[in-house]
Design a protein around this motif. Structure first.
Motif, mmCIF file in Angstrom:
data_model
loop_
_atom_site.group_PDB
_atom_site.id
_atom_site.type_symbol
_atom_site.label_atom_id
_atom_site.label_comp_id
_atom_site.label_asym_id
_atom_site.label_seq_id
_atom_site.Cartn_x
_atom_site.Cartn_y
_atom_site.Cartn_z
ATOM 1 N N UNK A 95 -41.849 -31.032 33.336
ATOM 2 C CA UNK A 95 -41.542 -30.265 34.530
ATOM 3 C C UNK A 95 -40.928 -28.910 34.173
ATOM 4 N N UNK A 96 -40.442 -28.197 35.165
ATOM 5 C CA UNK A 96 -39.867 -26.866 34.944
ATOM 6 C C UNK A 96 -38.691 -26.867 33.991
ATOM 7 N N UNK A 97 -38.008 -28.013 33.908
ATOM 8 C CA UNK A 97 -36.840 -28.125 33.045
ATOM 9 C C UNK A 97 -37.163 -28.768 31.699
ATOM 10 N N UNK A 98 -38.450 -28.868 31.394
ATOM 11 C CA UNK A 98 -38.947 -29.431 30.137
ATOM 12 C C UNK A 98 -38.673 -30.926 29.999
ATOM 13 N N UNK A 99 -38.434 -31.591 31.111
ATOM 14 C CA UNK A 99 -38.273 -33.045 31.098
ATOM 15 C C UNK A 99 -39.659 -33.681 31.128
ATOM 16 N N UNK A 153 -49.822 -37.279 19.894
ATOM 17 C CA UNK A 153 -49.630 -36.208 20.875
ATOM 18 C C UNK A 153 -49.016 -34.988 20.185
ATOM 19 N N UNK A 154 -49.614 -33.827 20.380
ATOM 20 C CA UNK A 154 -49.208 -32.645 19.612
ATOM 21 C C UNK A 154 -48.708 -31.473 20.472
ATOM 22 N N UNK A 155 -48.564 -31.680 21.779
ATOM 23 C CA UNK A 155 -48.174 -30.559 22.633
ATOM 24 C C UNK A 155 -47.666 -31.071 23.977
ATOM 25 N N UNK A 156 -47.148 -30.148 24.775
ATOM 26 C CA UNK A 156 -46.691 -30.479 26.125
ATOM 27 C C UNK A 156 -47.238 -29.466 27.112
ATOM 28 N N UNK A 157 -47.725 -29.983 28.237
ATOM 29 C CA UNK A 157 -48.291 -29.157 29.293
ATOM 30 C C UNK A 157 -47.331 -29.168 30.476
ATOM 31 N N UNK A 191 -41.208 -18.437 28.534
ATOM 32 C CA UNK A 191 -41.723 -17.680 27.389
ATOM 33 C C UNK A 191 -40.989 -18.004 26.091
ATOM 34 N N UNK A 192 -39.685 -17.967 26.128
ATOM 35 C CA UNK A 192 -38.922 -18.159 24.899
ATOM 36 C C UNK A 192 -39.132 -19.558 24.328
ATOM 37 N N UNK A 193 -39.090 -20.569 25.167
ATOM 38 C CA UNK A 193 -39.282 -21.940 24.694
ATOM 39 C C UNK A 193 -40.663 -22.108 24.058
ATOM 40 N N UNK A 194 -41.659 -21.524 24.678
ATOM 41 C CA UNK A 194 -43.018 -21.618 24.161
ATOM 42 C C UNK A 194 -43.145 -20.920 22.806
ATOM 43 N N UNK A 195 -42.622 -19.711 22.719
ATOM 44 C CA UNK A 195 -42.683 -18.966 21.458
ATOM 45 C C UNK A 195 -41.855 -19.628 20.354
ATOM 46 N N UNK A 196 -40.740 -20.224 20.732
ATOM 47 C CA UNK A 196 -39.918 -20.946 19.748
ATOM 48 C C UNK A 196 -40.672 -22.137 19.181
ATOM 49 N N UNK A 197 -41.531 -22.756 19.982
ATOM 50 C CA UNK A 197 -42.315 -23.902 19.486
ATOM 51 C C UNK A 197 -43.350 -23.444 18.456
ATOM 52 N N UNK A 198 -43.779 -22.191 18.551
ATOM 53 C CA UNK A 198 -44.662 -21.629 17.526
ATOM 54 C C UNK A 198 -43.858 -21.350 16.257
ATOM 55 N N UNK A 199 -42.740 -20.714 16.429
ATOM 56 C CA UNK A 199 -41.878 -20.380 15.293
ATOM 57 C C UNK A 199 -41.485 -21.623 14.498
ATOM 58 N N UNK A 200 -41.316 -22.743 15.175
ATOM 59 C CA UNK A 200 -40.856 -23.982 14.539
ATOM 60 C C UNK A 200 -41.963 -24.730 13.802
#
Length: 313
Positions: free
Chosen positions: A130-134, A210-214, A20-29
């Motif tokens: 992946x789960x670790x954002x790699x 590329x504009x996002x990560x899944x 959640x936090x990483x995703x929301x931070x990507x909006x804030x940025x």
């Protein structure tokens, strides 16, 4: 672009406390700042709500609305609920395990602002992580559709074959969602049906950056779609019976459901649109024992082989 139209970011959360936090931070940025964030937690059983509320308390300068469900209602009903609340000219959907590149909104608002009414949305490819954002080497579109040449165009015929558009990469025009009466609440997932409906009448802009990560993990919808596709797939495609390819697409799907003895009412719906084409299809229409159907198919193949054999001699 002469002004900065409002973008509504509809955020969906279900048991995503780790991300959640990483995703929301990507909006804030985001470099584009005129946005509102509308978050819904669809009755998570983990600490997602606490994580969201903590992040909100640290970001009181942002326009945020938070909807907490007391029961799980699913993606499509949630999106319609959040869409009604939203006010943006453009709509961005983000599951709170995915992330946006910092100039995603800036790029896509500019593209839509400079587009004609021919275009309903803009999309790009997405990184896979992946789960670790790699990040993985492969990308989203190649994972779903190999050897695809992309440009701004109409994608209807290609989408009939497969859904290859990353939902988190899309920025949509509000007016086109209204025109389609929002998302189909009878479906368990939102994207494929909406892309097909929109592409019947509109073209899509393609951004080659590329504009996002899944995020690939056990709980996301692309991992679960094989389980829930039986009814959903049929409901999606029966809306497109005016296309000559759809009968074959639907029949392949219908036959697989029938063979596994999982028909509900798909066979009656199918044959209310299409006439029976063969003797063997009558077995599906009447939902006879699939074992008999297999025998009939083998007899038909055997008969066809012998006709060809004797014709050749």
């Amino acid at each position: 672009m002469t002004d900065n139209p409002l973008v509504s970011i509809l955020c969906l959360c279900y048991n995503q406390e780790k991300f959640v936090k990483e995703s929301l931070e990507s909006i804030k940025a985001q470099t584009y700042k005129n946005f509102e964030i509308i978050i819904c937690d669809d009755f998570s059983h983990d600490q997602s709500v606490e994580m969201i509320e903590s992040w909100m308390s640290e970001n009181t300068d942002l326009k945020i609305k938070f909807v907490k469900h007391s029961q799980n209602i699913g993606i499509t009903k949630t999106l319609n609920e959040l869409f009604i609340i939203s006010q943006g000219k453009y709509i961005q959907i983000l599951a709170l395990d995915d992330t946006l590149v910092k100039d995603k909104l800036e790029r896509h608002v500019a593209m839509l602002e400079n587009s004609s009414d021919e275009y309903a949305l803009v999309f790009s490819d997405a990184h896979l992580m992946n789960n670790n954002s790699k990040l993985y080497q492969n990308k989203f579109i190649a994972r779903h559709y190999s050897y695809l040449s992309l440009e701004s165009q109409n994608y209807y015929e290609m989408l009939l074959s497969k859904n290859f558009i990353p939902a988190m990469s899309v920025l949509m025009k509000r007016k086109n969602i209204i025109e389609e009466n929002g998302w189909d609440e009878s479906l368990p997932f939102e994207d494929y049906d909406m892309w097909l409906r929109l592409s019947k009448n509109y073209s899509f802009l393609f951004d080659d950056v590329i504009t996002c990560s899944y995020r690939l993990h056990d709980n996301n919808s692309h991992r679960k779609k094989n389980v829930i596709n039986y009814n959903a797939f049929f409901k999606i495609f029966i809306k497109h019976t005016n296309n000559i390819r759809v009968r074959d697409i639907l029949f392949v799907h219908l036959e697989s459901i029938y063979r596994e003895k999982l028909l509900t009412n798909e066979h009656t719906v199918f044959y209310s649109y299409y006439p029976v084409k063969s003797f063997s299809e009558r077995f599906i229409k009447n939902n006879y024992n699939p074992k008999i159907y297999r025998v009939v198919l083998e007899i038909q193949r055997f008969t066809k082989y012998f006709k060809m054999f004797f014709k050749g001699h």
